[in-house]
Design a protein around this motif. Structure first.
Motif, short mmCIF file in Angstrom:
data_model
loop_
_atom_site.label_atom_id
_atom_site.label_comp_id
_atom_site.label_asym_id
_atom_site.label_seq_id
_atom_site.Cartn_x
_atom_site.Cartn_y
_atom_site.Cartn_z
N ARG A 1 0.87 -1.38 -0.03
CA ARG A 1 -0.10 -0.15 0.34
C ARG A 1 0.97 1.23 -0.13
O ARG A 1 2.00 1.22 0.72
N ASP A 2 0.34 2.20 -0.84
CA ASP A 2 1.00 3.64 -0.82
C ASP A 2 0.97 4.09 0.62
O ASP A 2 0.01 4.30 1.12
N SER A 3 2.18 4.24 1.32
CA SER A 3 2.16 4.64 2.78
C SER A 3 1.79 6.08 2.84
O SER A 3 1.33 6.42 4.16
N SER B 1 -0.72 7.73 1.12
CA SER B 1 -2.16 7.84 1.20
C SER B 1 -2.97 6.54 1.30
O SER B 1 -4.11 6.65 1.55
N ASN B 2 -2.05 5.40 1.78
CA ASN B 2 -2.65 4.38 2.16
C ASN B 2 -3.60 3.65 1.24
O ASN B 2 -4.56 3.04 1.21
N THR B 3 -3.44 4.06 -0.16
CA THR B 3 -4.22 3.58 -1.25
C THR B 3 -3.49 2.38 -1.84
O THR B 3 -2.37 2.00 -1.81
N LYS B 4 -4.26 1.44 -2.48
CA LYS B 4 -3.75 0.28 -3.16
C LYS B 4 -2.93 0.60 -4.51
O LYS B 4 -3.22 1.79 -4.96
N ILE B 5 -2.03 -0.17 -4.80
CA ILE B 5 -1.12 -0.01 -6.09
C ILE B 5 -1.67 -0.57 -7.24
O ILE B 5 -2.48 -1.51 -7.01
N GLN C 1 6.21 1.89 -1.86
CA GLN C 1 5.33 2.51 -0.79
C GLN C 1 5.54 4.21 -0.89
O GLN C 1 5.16 4.73 0.12
#
Ligand SMILES: Nc1ncnc2c1ncn2[C@@H]1O[C@H](COP(=O)(O)OP(=O)(O)OP(=O)(O)O)[C@@H](O)[C@H]1O
Length: 233
Positions: free
Chosen positions: A94-96, A98-102, A143
């Motif tokens: 997960r993109d740390s 924005s906590n969005t999925k890659i 990330q």
């Protein structure tokens, strides 16, 4: 990758294990450019990276920015991979920031940046040591950290794979990601890093521009260390 604060300030940090103090640090650690953390075996290099990432906590003292604010990715020696394809090992990130999925295109560009596109559907557990390391770097990069922390990123790699990993590290820095890595190869430290953090017996004895450090080490421990490792003067 947002604005990186130029340094982490550690104040009276103490970490103990089995009633022994293994880290005792007051220092300013640079977070921009490429920083090498060096020192003899057991001097606390890996412990410092784990602390900065928030994997372990200090018993005493404080540091700022803390691990939450720092937004780091950590690649240890043997980063565990899951029993699935190279792609799956990246898709779980997960993109740390924005906590969005890659997305699939994020995965493709991360694989291309480490030269692993051709192995996208191969089982990650079948990768060679160098390919595993490059996959770990791609995973860390995905990330979108402000700072990437690498524990001996080229240990046990052959010269050509070492060069590939060093190029990936340089590219990360060029893209604006701070890199802090540990290494026992002083030739690599001299050619790759902008700054050096020198540890001995859990203490930080010097933080210096790399060229200065090797030309004019201040502490007796650093002089002896350089002399031993490089056969210098
Ligand atoms: N979980 C633990 N329990 C007990 N001692 C530990 C633990 N983790 C680290 N240590 C000790 O702390 C000291 C510093 O370890 P660390 O791995 O940070 O050193 P290092 O500089 O990375 O060493 P190397 O260059 O050999 O990788 C060592 O003496 C180690 O034995």
């Amino acid at each position: 990758m947002g604005n990186i604060q130029p340094m982490i300030t550690l104040h009276d940090i103490s970490v103990s294990r089995d009633e022994r103090q293994i880290l005792s640090i007051t220092a300013h650690i640079p977070t921009t450019g490429i920083t090498a953390v060096i020192g003899p075996n057991g001097s606390g290099k890996t412990t410092l990276l784990k602390l900065l990432h928030g994997l372990i906590e200090a018993d005493e003292g404080s540091y700022s920015p803390g691990s939450q604010q720092l937004g780091s990715a950590l690649v240890l020696h043997h980063t565990p991979l899951i029993k699935a394809s190279v792609r799956c090992n990246l898709a779980m990130v997960r993109d740390s920031s924005s906590n969005t999925k890659i997305t699939e295109s994020d995965i493709d560009s991360a694989l291309a940046s480490v030269g692993l596109s051709h192995l996208k559907n191969q089982s990650a557990l079948k990768l060679s040591a160098g390919e595993r390391q490059r996959l770990s770097l791609a995973r860390a990069k995905l990330q979108r950290p402000q700072v990437i922390l690498l524990d001996e990123p080229t240990a046990n790699l052959d010269p050509s794979t070492t060069e590939q990993v060093e190029t990936i590290i340089k590219n990360l820095a060029l893209e604006g990601c701070g890199v802090i890595f540990t290494s026992h190869h002083l030739g690599q430290v001299q050619s790759l890093s902008d700054q050096v953090v020198f540890l001995a017996d859990g203490q930080c004895l010097e933080v210096s521009n790399t060229e200065n450090f090797f030309k004019h080490p201040q502490s007796d421990q650093a002089k002896k260390f350089i002399h031993r490792e490089l056969g210098w003067k």
